[in-house]
Write a protein that holds these residues in place. Structure first.
Motif, PDB file in Angstrom:
ATOM      1  N   SER A 113      33.254  51.867  41.410  1.00 23.26           N
ATOM      2  CA  SER A 113      33.022  51.783  39.771  1.00 23.26           C
ATOM      3  C   SER A 113      31.703  52.551  39.330  1.00 23.26           C
ATOM      4  CB  SER A 113      32.942  50.336  39.322  1.00 23.26           C
ATOM      5  OG  SER A 113      31.989  49.676  39.825  1.00 23.26           O
ATOM      6  N   ALA A 114      30.746  52.779  40.243  1.00 17.55           N
ATOM      7  CA  ALA A 114      29.290  53.362  39.777  1.00 17.55           C
ATOM      8  C   ALA A 114      28.689  54.254  41.212  1.00 17.55           C
ATOM      9  CB  ALA A 114      28.424  52.257  39.439  1.00 17.55           C
ATOM     10  N   ASP A 115      27.989  55.064  40.813  1.00 19.75           N
ATOM     11  CA  ASP A 115      26.923  55.704  41.841  1.00 19.75           C
ATOM     12  C   ASP A 115      25.784  54.737  42.199  1.00 19.75           C
ATOM     13  OD1 ASP A 115      26.520  57.434  43.617  1.00 19.75           O
ATOM     14  OD2 ASP A 115      25.409  58.825  42.014  1.00 19.75           O
ATOM     15  N   PHE A 116      26.245  53.567  43.151  1.00 22.18           N
ATOM     16  CA  PHE A 116      24.963  52.832  43.313  1.00 22.18           C
ATOM     17  C   PHE A 116      23.923  53.415  43.958  1.00 22.18           C
ATOM     18  CE2 PHE A 116      29.008  50.295  42.923  1.00 22.18           C
ATOM     19  CZ  PHE A 116      28.575  49.347  41.957  1.00 22.18           C
TER      20      PHE A 116
ATOM     21  N   ALA B 201      30.376  47.811  55.339  1.00 24.24           N
ATOM     22  CA  ALA B 201      31.054  49.008  56.147  1.00 24.24           C
ATOM     23  C   ALA B 201      31.414  50.111  55.117  1.00 24.24           C
ATOM     24  CB  ALA B 201      32.019  48.699  57.015  1.00 24.24           C
ATOM     25  N   MET B 202      32.230  49.579  54.166  1.00 21.38           N
ATOM     26  CA  MET B 202      32.808  50.138  52.777  1.00 21.38           C
ATOM     27  C   MET B 202      31.411  50.838  52.139  1.00 21.38           C
ATOM     28  SD  MET B 202      35.605  49.172  50.166  1.00 21.38           S
ATOM     29  CE  MET B 202      36.703  48.785  51.262  1.00 21.38           C
ATOM     30  N   PHE B 203      30.606  49.975  51.763  1.00 25.10           N
ATOM     31  CA  PHE B 203      29.733  50.585  51.262  1.00 25.10           C
ATOM     32  C   PHE B 203      28.937  51.901  51.813  1.00 25.10           C
ATOM     33  CE2 PHE B 203      25.069  50.659  49.436  1.00 25.10           C
ATOM     34  CZ  PHE B 203      25.286  50.523  48.219  1.00 25.10           C
ATOM     35  N   ILE B 204      28.536  51.521  52.984  1.00 28.53           N
ATOM     36  CA  ILE B 204      27.873  52.913  53.793  1.00 28.53           C
ATOM     37  C   ILE B 204      28.886  54.344  53.536  1.00 28.53           C
ATOM     38  CG2 ILE B 204      27.504  53.824  56.044  1.00 28.53           C
ATOM     39  CD1 ILE B 204      26.591  50.969  56.951  1.00 28.53           C
ATOM     40  N   GLU B 205      30.064  53.927  53.714  1.00 22.49           N
ATOM     41  CA  GLU B 205      31.152  54.956  53.626  1.00 22.49           C
ATOM     42  C   GLU B 205      31.033  55.642  52.129  1.00 22.49           C
ATOM     43  OE1 GLU B 205      35.831  55.635  53.794  1.00 22.49           O
ATOM     44  OE2 GLU B 205      34.757  54.365  55.447  1.00 22.49           O
ATOM     45  N   LEU B 206      30.785  54.980  51.201  1.00 22.14           N
ATOM     46  CA  LEU B 206      31.134  55.264  49.903  1.00 22.14           C
ATOM     47  C   LEU B 206      29.698  55.882  49.305  1.00 22.14           C
ATOM     48  CD1 LEU B 206      33.769  52.805  48.435  1.00 22.14           C
ATOM     49  CD2 LEU B 206      33.944  55.220  49.082  1.00 22.14           C
ATOM     50  N   HIS B 207      28.673  55.274  49.723  1.00 19.85           N
ATOM     51  CA  HIS B 207      27.246  55.417  49.075  1.00 19.85           C
ATOM     52  C   HIS B 207      26.277  55.619  50.342  1.00 19.85           C
ATOM     53  CE1 HIS B 207      29.015  54.172  45.390  1.00 19.85           C
ATOM     54  NE2 HIS B 207      29.311  53.225  45.984  1.00 19.85           N
ATOM     55  N   PRO B 208      26.302  56.383  50.918  1.00 19.00           N
ATOM     56  CA  PRO B 208      25.579  56.721  52.426  1.00 19.00           C
ATOM     57  C   PRO B 208      24.140  56.819  52.039  1.00 19.00           C
ATOM     58  CG  PRO B 208      26.977  58.920  51.889  1.00 19.00           C
ATOM     59  CD  PRO B 208      27.158  57.794  50.988  1.00 19.00           C
ATOM     60  N   GLN B 209      23.634  57.344  51.225  1.00 21.29           N
ATOM     61  CA  GLN B 209      22.093  57.233  50.636  1.00 21.29           C
ATOM     62  C   GLN B 209      21.698  55.998  50.123  1.00 21.29           C
ATOM     63  OE1 GLN B 209      20.589  59.977  52.033  1.00 21.29           O
ATOM     64  NE2 GLN B 209      22.529  60.696  52.806  1.00 21.29           N
ATOM     65  N   ALA B 210      22.409  55.186  49.815  1.00 18.57           N
ATOM     66  CA  ALA B 210      21.732  53.974  49.056  1.00 18.57           C
ATOM     67  C   ALA B 210      21.123  53.151  49.881  1.00 18.57           C
ATOM     68  CB  ALA B 210      23.127  53.145  48.392  1.00 18.57           C
ATOM     69  N   LYS B 211      20.325  52.277  49.506  1.00 20.71           N
ATOM     70  CA  LYS B 211      19.530  51.145  50.116  1.00 20.71           C
ATOM     71  C   LYS B 211      20.389  49.930  50.327  1.00 20.71           C
ATOM     72  CE  LYS B 211      15.127  52.591  48.991  1.00 20.71           C
ATOM     73  NZ  LYS B 211      14.126  52.799  48.015  1.00 20.71           N
ATOM     74  N   ARG B 212      20.339  49.373  51.508  1.00 19.77           N
ATOM     75  CA  ARG B 212      21.272  48.090  51.597  1.00 19.77           C
ATOM     76  C   ARG B 212      20.116  46.832  52.031  1.00 19.77           C
ATOM     77  NH1 ARG B 212      22.713  52.225  55.037  1.00 19.77           N
ATOM     78  NH2 ARG B 212      21.686  51.069  56.895  1.00 19.77           N
ATOM     79  N   LEU B 213      20.159  46.100  51.335  1.00 22.71           N
ATOM     80  CA  LEU B 213      19.448  44.959  51.428  1.00 22.71           C
ATOM     81  C   LEU B 213      19.868  43.418  51.893  1.00 22.71           C
ATOM     82  CD1 LEU B 213      17.343  45.662  48.167  1.00 22.71           C
ATOM     83  CD2 LEU B 213      16.708  46.295  50.679  1.00 22.71           C
TER      84      LEU B 213
END
Length: 95
Positions: free
Chosen positions: A22-25, A42-54
Motif C-alpha cells: 500500500s506504500a513505499d515504507f 519475511a514479506m516486508f524484507i522482500e517488498l522493502h529491502p532497504q527499509a529499517k526493521r524494528l
C-alpha cells in the motif's frame, strides 16, 4: 481485497500483501506476535529491502526472536533508575 474462500492461510497472505504494497515504507515496527510476525517480516524484507526493521523484544513472542536474529542488543534485566523530578524543579525550569 477479498478473502480467499475457505483458506485462512491464503486470506492472511492476501491481507499482508495488500497492506505491505500500500506504500513505499521506510521502516516497520514488529510487536509481540507469533508465526504471523515472522511471515510479515519475511514479506516486508522482500517488498522493502532497504527499509529499517524494528522489533520490540520486550513484548516477547516472535518480536523477541526477530530481535535476537537481527542481533539487536539484549533487553535490560532491570528498568533504568530515574531521579524523581520534583514540582519545584519543574517550575524553576519553566521560568
Amino acid at each position: 481485497m477479498a478473502a480467499v474462500d475457505g483458506d485462512l492461510s491464503q486470506s492472511l497472505k492476501a491481507m499482508r500483501e495488500a497492506m505491505m504494497k500500500s506504500a513505499d515504507f521506510d521502516a516497520a515496527v514488529f510487536i509481540g506476535g507469533m508465526e504471523g510476525i515472522l511471515n510479515e517480516h519475511a514479506m516486508f524484507i522482500e517488498l522493502h529491502p532497504q527499509a529499517k526493521r524494528l522489533p520490540v523484544a520486550v513484548t516477547g513472542g516472535a518480536s523477541r526472536i526477530l530481535s535476537k536474529n537481527l542481533h539487536y542488543p539484549p533487553r535490560r534485566r532491570r528498568p533504568p533508575r530515574f531521579r524523581p523530578t520534583f514540582p519545584s524543579r519543574i517550575v524553576h525550569l519553566a521560568t
